[in-house]
Design a protein around this motif. Structure first.
Motif, PDB file in Angstrom:
ATOM      1  N   VAL A  14       0.810  -1.226   0.000  1.00 36.25           N
ATOM      2  CA  VAL A  14       0.000   0.000   0.000  1.00 36.25           C
ATOM      3  C   VAL A  14       0.843   1.277   0.000  1.00 36.25           C
ATOM      4  N   PRO A  15       1.898   1.406   0.843  1.00 26.48           N
ATOM      5  CA  PRO A  15       2.679   2.646   0.803  1.00 26.48           C
ATOM      6  C   PRO A  15       3.303   2.937  -0.561  1.00 26.48           C
ATOM      7  N   VAL A  16       3.638   1.895  -1.313  1.00 27.05           N
ATOM      8  CA  VAL A  16       4.210   2.104  -2.654  1.00 27.05           C
ATOM      9  C   VAL A  16       3.178   2.751  -3.570  1.00 27.05           C
ATOM     10  N   PHE A  17       1.969   2.201  -3.620  1.00 31.07           N
ATOM     11  CA  PHE A  17       0.921   2.764  -4.476  1.00 31.07           C
ATOM     12  C   PHE A  17       0.419   4.103  -3.946  1.00 31.07           C
ATOM     13  N   ALA A  18       0.529   4.300  -2.622  1.00 30.15           N
ATOM     14  CA  ALA A  18       0.048   5.546  -2.030  1.00 30.15           C
ATOM     15  C   ALA A  18       0.834   6.755  -2.527  1.00 30.15           C
ATOM     16  N   ARG A  19       2.060   6.554  -2.996  1.00 23.78           N
ATOM     17  CA  ARG A  19       2.839   7.658  -3.535  1.00 23.78           C
ATOM     18  C   ARG A  19       2.164   8.278  -4.762  1.00 23.78           C
ATOM     19  N   PHE A  20       1.344   7.476  -5.457  1.00 24.48           N
ATOM     20  CA  PHE A  20       0.749   7.934  -6.708  1.00 24.48           C
ATOM     21  C   PHE A  20      -0.745   8.252  -6.572  1.00 24.48           C
ATOM     22  N   VAL A  21      -1.455   7.536  -5.680  1.00 19.57           N
ATOM     23  CA  VAL A  21      -2.916   7.694  -5.630  1.00 19.57           C
ATOM     24  C   VAL A  21      -3.432   8.055  -4.242  1.00 19.57           C
ATOM     25  N   GLY A  22      -2.564   8.192  -3.249  1.00 22.61           N
ATOM     26  CA  GLY A  22      -3.013   8.481  -1.896  1.00 22.61           C
ATOM     27  C   GLY A  22      -3.267   7.205  -1.109  1.00 22.61           C
ATOM     28  N   VAL A  23      -3.262   7.325   0.209  1.00 25.41           N
ATOM     29  CA  VAL A  23      -3.358   6.152   1.079  1.00 25.41           C
ATOM     30  C   VAL A  23      -4.720   5.473   0.957  1.00 25.41           C
ATOM     31  N   GLU A  24      -5.811   6.257   1.008  1.00 25.79           N
ATOM     32  CA  GLU A  24      -7.144   5.646   0.997  1.00 25.79           C
ATOM     33  C   GLU A  24      -7.391   4.865  -0.289  1.00 25.79           C
ATOM     34  N   THR A  25      -7.053   5.470  -1.426  1.00 26.09           N
ATOM     35  CA  THR A  25      -7.258   4.780  -2.702  1.00 26.09           C
ATOM     36  C   THR A  25      -6.354   3.568  -2.819  1.00 26.09           C
ATOM     37  N   ALA A  26      -5.119   3.685  -2.364  1.00 22.09           N
ATOM     38  CA  ALA A  26      -4.197   2.549  -2.423  1.00 22.09           C
ATOM     39  C   ALA A  26      -4.712   1.379  -1.592  1.00 22.09           C
ATOM     40  N   ALA A  27      -5.278   1.684  -0.421  1.00 11.37           N
ATOM     41  CA  ALA A  27      -5.824   0.621   0.428  1.00 11.37           C
ATOM     42  C   ALA A  27      -7.024  -0.045  -0.245  1.00 11.37           C
ATOM     43  N   ARG A  28      -7.868   0.756  -0.896  1.00  9.34           N
ATOM     44  CA  ARG A  28      -9.013   0.173  -1.608  1.00  9.34           C
ATOM     45  C   ARG A  28      -8.547  -0.711  -2.764  1.00  9.34           C
TER      46      ARG A  28
END
Length: 464
Positions: free
Chosen positions: A42-56
């Motif tokens: 999740v932290p990797v994807f959160a760099r691009f789409v934000g934490v909430e969206t990455a978790a979803r």
């Protein structure tokens, strides 16, 4: 999803720390823990789409892995898909997944694909099989230890049904065990162990789990769906639709024996035995033979399965939608908190079942929105890469079950000098704010200043 919000709060901490906005109440402490899927991805994807969206996206990807993995396993075993997709969609909102056990759900998806790879390359070169198996073990060991156990249990039972000689058995066991033993040695070398592993076993609850497993938001719905499934299985059995292959007998028996022996709590995890029911729903159908005696029987089975799936989806959608305003109010309440404050989460003494459970960990989001300290944020030794800082070590939670909101009765007992968990003992002086989720009709402790009330929680400042 009860645990989902707690994981989400931890993702915020990891991302904030990487961006130079570390919360001083917590430390980032990376080791090879067997419970890291969401923390790594999740932290990797959160760099691009934000934490909430990455978790979803992580949750969506896990669900796709599970459903498609079950279908792929059936196609690999029997050459066609007839059953597993329906069963996987029925299991998708079962109790372990609906609790928000994100690493376990992701791990189950990876385990299914790992089993597919093992069977596909079963007759291939030994070096290739060892390399693939070792790769799957590494991924599963990092993702979730229990998912690794499901992978290993399935393969051991499958190979047990096909053993042709003593030499073959020893060689297969060696291939299966060596990567797992290596992983265990690495964890021991890392130096981190579970602070309080916990251990309990309840045979009575094992008898009830098959009724409770279908939905954790509504017990009547769960029981109703479980009984419908039982009737459907009886009808299909009477119609001689299913046949048991030798691997199916071994795998089903293996899961049943482990389920009966598995403690409810082990290695710091709770409700471990019920997870085996969901895992068996994902694995076993692929190894059954299916012979529809008529189109009518097939149609009835499909309609009932689709009805069960839709009932669960509508129930979950209704619950999730009903909590949107509560979470919005919770986010608003964080603006009332003093930055760097300490927060305790409590709950009413009235047993409301799972009615307010999705709010249990919502206040943990304050670690991000208010840079606060909340002891209920998961920082279990040997499981999460986030730890409480040395200044907060006296508020460490010893038993994993005590991460749940503290009953108000315990707060009153602590004020009277009673025996309570260590992190609650001095709650009047150790914490600045108190969130009470759920029932508000009980005996609210004294020396609290009301700040905000919403439908499913209330916020108080603790008078010093």
């Amino acid at each position: 999803m009860i645990d989902y919000v707690n994981h989400l709060a931890r993702m915020h901490l990891l991302v904030d720390a990487a961006a130079g906005r570390a919360n001083p109440a917590y430390e980032i402490h990376w080791r090879l823990y067997p419970n890291l899927a969401v923390d790594i991805i999740v932290p990797v994807f959160a760099r691009f789409v934000g934490v909430e969206t990455a978790a979803r996206l992580f949750l969506l990807g896990s669900q796709i892995l599970v459903a498609c993995g079950a279908i792929a396993l059936e196609m690999q075993v029997r050459g066609r898909h007839q059953l597993s997709g329906f069963v996987a969609l029925i299991a998708l909102y079962s109790l372990p997944f609906l609790w928000g056990l994100m690493n376990f759900e992701f791990g189950c998806g990876v385990a299914l694909w790992g089993i597919v790879a093992w069977i596909y390359f079963r007759e291939g070169p030994w070096l290739l099989r060892i390399a693939l198996h070792a790769s799957v073990v590494v991924v599963l060991f990092s993702a979730h230890l229990f998912a690794l156990g499901i992978y290993g249990l399935t393969i051991v039972c499958y190979e047990g049904s096909r053993i042709t000689s003593y030499r073959h058995a020893v060689r297969t066991l060696a291939v299966l065990a060596l990567p797992v033993l290596a992983g265990c040695l690495v964890v021991l070398w890392s130096g981190d162990t579970l602070s309080n592993p916990g251990f309990s076993w309840s045979f009575g609850l094992k008898l009830m789990w098959p009724l409770f497993v279908m939905n954790c938001y509504s017990l009547p719905l769960s029981i109703g769906l479980a009984l419908i499934i039982a009737v459907l299985l009886g009808y299909l059995g009477y119609s001689r639709v299913f046949g048991l292959t030798r691997p199916a007998v071994f795998i089903g028996s293996g899961f049943l024996v482990v389920y009966l022996l598995m403690p409810a709590r082990i290695l710091g995890g709770a409700y471990t035995d019920v997870r085996l029911i969901t895992a068996m729903m994902l694995v076993l159908p692929a190894f059954l033979t299916v012979n529809w005696p008529s189109r009518a029987v097939k149609t009835v089975a499909a309609l009932v399965a689709v009805g069960i799936i839709l009932a669960n989806v509508m129930s979950v959608a209704s619950v999730w939608y009903s909590y949107r305003s509560d979470y919005a109010d919770m986010i608003k309440s964080f603006a009332l908190l003093r930055a760097g404050s300490t927060i305790l989460i409590a709950r009413g003494d009235v047993d409301e079942g799972q009615a307010n459970a999705p709010m249990f960990y919502a206040p943990t989001l304050a670690v991000h929105y208010a840079n606060a300290f909340v002891p209920s944020l998961y920082t279990i030794s040997g499981q999460q890469p986030v730890k409480k800082s040395a200044s907060k070590s006296l508020l460490e939670i010893g038993d994993a079950l005590d991460y749940r909101p503290t009953p108000i009765a315990q707060l009153n007992s602590a004020s009277a000098g009673g025996t309570v968990p260590a992190h609650v003992r001095g709650w009047r002086t150790d914490y600045d704010y108190l969130y009470i989720v759920g029932d508000q009709t009980g005996s609210i402790p004294e020396h609290l200043t009301f700040m905000m009330r919403s439908r499913r929680f209330a916020l108080y400042a603790i008078d010093k």
